[in-house]
Design a protein around this motif. Structure first.
Motif, PDB file in Angstrom:
ATOM      1  N   LEU A 123       0.852  -1.192   0.000  1.00  0.00           N
ATOM      2  CA  LEU A 123       0.000   0.000   0.000  1.00  0.00           C
ATOM      3  C   LEU A 123       0.880   1.231   0.000  1.00  0.00           C
ATOM      4  N   SER A 124       0.358   2.308  -0.536  1.00  0.00           N
ATOM      5  CA  SER A 124       1.094   3.568  -0.454  1.00  0.00           C
ATOM      6  C   SER A 124       1.067   4.044   0.998  1.00  0.00           C
ATOM      7  N   VAL A 125       1.990   4.909   1.333  1.00  0.00           N
ATOM      8  CA  VAL A 125       2.026   5.488   2.678  1.00  0.00           C
ATOM      9  C   VAL A 125       0.730   6.259   2.932  1.00  0.00           C
ATOM     10  N   THR A 126       0.215   6.915   1.914  1.00  0.00           N
ATOM     11  CA  THR A 126      -1.040   7.660   2.039  1.00  0.00           C
ATOM     12  C   THR A 126      -2.202   6.727   2.360  1.00  0.00           C
ATOM     13  N   GLU A 127      -2.263   5.581   1.678  1.00  0.00           N
ATOM     14  CA  GLU A 127      -3.323   4.605   1.956  1.00  0.00           C
ATOM     15  C   GLU A 127      -3.206   4.062   3.380  1.00  0.00           C
ATOM     16  N   ALA A 128      -1.992   3.786   3.804  1.00  0.00           N
ATOM     17  CA  ALA A 128      -1.781   3.300   5.168  1.00  0.00           C
ATOM     18  C   ALA A 128      -2.196   4.363   6.183  1.00  0.00           C
ATOM     19  N   ALA A 129      -1.862   5.607   5.916  1.00  0.00           N
ATOM     20  CA  ALA A 129      -2.230   6.705   6.820  1.00  0.00           C
ATOM     21  C   ALA A 129      -3.748   6.825   6.930  1.00  0.00           C
ATOM     22  N   GLU A 130      -4.439   6.693   5.824  1.00  0.00           N
ATOM     23  CA  GLU A 130      -5.902   6.752   5.849  1.00  0.00           C
ATOM     24  C   GLU A 130      -6.481   5.614   6.676  1.00  0.00           C
ATOM     25  N   ALA A 131      -5.941   4.427   6.518  1.00  0.00           N
ATOM     26  CA  ALA A 131      -6.417   3.271   7.280  1.00  0.00           C
ATOM     27  C   ALA A 131      -6.163   3.449   8.772  1.00  0.00           C
ATOM     28  N   MET A 132      -5.037   4.098   9.102  1.00  0.00           N
ATOM     29  CA  MET A 132      -4.665   4.310  10.500  1.00  0.00           C
ATOM     30  C   MET A 132      -5.286   5.579  11.083  1.00  0.00           C
ATOM     31  N   LYS A 133      -5.940   6.377  10.219  1.00  0.00           N
ATOM     32  CA  LYS A 133      -6.516   7.666  10.628  1.00  0.00           C
ATOM     33  C   LYS A 133      -5.431   8.558  11.213  1.00  0.00           C
ATOM     34  N   THR A 134      -4.340   8.685  10.449  1.00  0.00           N
ATOM     35  CA  THR A 134      -3.194   9.467  10.890  1.00  0.00           C
ATOM     36  C   THR A 134      -2.553  10.132   9.679  1.00  0.00           C
ATOM     37  N   THR A 135      -1.326  10.582   9.839  1.00  0.00           N
ATOM     38  CA  THR A 135      -0.613  11.274   8.773  1.00  0.00           C
ATOM     39  C   THR A 135       0.421  10.369   8.120  1.00  0.00           C
ATOM     40  N   SER A 136       0.819  10.746   6.930  1.00  0.00           N
ATOM     41  CA  SER A 136       1.872  10.008   6.227  1.00  0.00           C
ATOM     42  C   SER A 136       3.180  10.052   7.007  1.00  0.00           C
ATOM     43  N   ILE A 137       3.457  11.162   7.644  1.00  0.00           N
ATOM     44  CA  ILE A 137       4.686  11.291   8.439  1.00  0.00           C
ATOM     45  C   ILE A 137       4.677  10.284   9.581  1.00  0.00           C
ATOM     46  N   ASN A 138       3.537  10.102  10.226  1.00  0.00           N
ATOM     47  CA  ASN A 138       3.456   9.132  11.319  1.00  0.00           C
ATOM     48  C   ASN A 138       3.666   7.711  10.797  1.00  0.00           C
ATOM     49  N   VAL A 139       3.138   7.426   9.616  1.00  0.00           N
ATOM     50  CA  VAL A 139       3.357   6.105   9.018  1.00  0.00           C
ATOM     51  C   VAL A 139       4.847   5.896   8.784  1.00  0.00           C
ATOM     52  N   MET A 140       5.520   6.911   8.269  1.00  0.00           N
ATOM     53  CA  MET A 140       6.964   6.803   8.042  1.00  0.00           C
ATOM     54  C   MET A 140       7.712   6.578   9.360  1.00  0.00           C
ATOM     55  N   MET A 141       7.274   7.211  10.422  1.00  0.00           N
ATOM     56  CA  MET A 141       7.903   7.000  11.731  1.00  0.00           C
ATOM     57  C   MET A 141       7.666   5.571  12.213  1.00  0.00           C
ATOM     58  N   HIS A 142       6.501   5.020  11.945  1.00  0.00           N
ATOM     59  CA  HIS A 142       6.218   3.634  12.302  1.00  0.00           C
ATOM     60  C   HIS A 142       7.147   2.694  11.535  1.00  0.00           C
ATOM     61  N   ILE A 143       7.400   3.005  10.280  1.00  0.00           N
ATOM     62  CA  ILE A 143       8.330   2.189   9.490  1.00  0.00           C
ATOM     63  C   ILE A 143       9.730   2.304  10.084  1.00  0.00           C
ATOM     64  N   LYS A 144      10.156   3.519  10.381  1.00  0.00           N
ATOM     65  CA  LYS A 144      11.488   3.746  10.940  1.00  0.00           C
ATOM     66  C   LYS A 144      11.678   3.000  12.257  1.00  0.00           C
ATOM     67  N   ARG A 145      10.644   2.958  13.092  1.00  0.00           N
ATOM     68  CA  ARG A 145      10.718   2.297  14.396  1.00  0.00           C
ATOM     69  C   ARG A 145      10.536   0.783  14.300  1.00  0.00           C
TER      70      ARG A 145
END
Length: 76
Positions: free
Chosen positions: A7-29
């Motif tokens: 999924l794109s980061v944008t799609e993941a952010a929508e599913a998580m009800k958050t921002t793309s930046i937060n998704v990237m931080m989840h990946i980093k962590r």
């Protein structure tokens, strides 16, 4: 891993009800599995599904700084 659904980061952010930046931080962590393909970051769909199942759609409190007060909209 090419047979897996991504999924794109944008799609993941929508599913998580958050921002793309937060998704990237989840990946980093290491909370979500992500990969950069042709300069675009993607999230492994099964990783996102596992995360959403474990958190019931809410980010764990440990991801939110204590001073956040949830104004960032990325921690729930």
């Amino acid at each position: 891993m090419s047979n897996q659904e991504w999924l794109s980061v944008t799609e993941a952010a929508e599913a998580m009800k958050t921002t793309s930046i937060n998704v990237m931080m989840h990946i980093k962590r290491g909370i979500l599995m992500g990969e950069e393909k042709n300069g675009v970051w993607q999230v492994l769909a099964s990783s996102l599904a596992t995360y959403l199942n474990q958190t019931k759609g809410s980010a764990p409190a440990s991801l939110c700084k204590s001073s956040c007060g949830h104004s960032c909209k990325s921690c729930g």
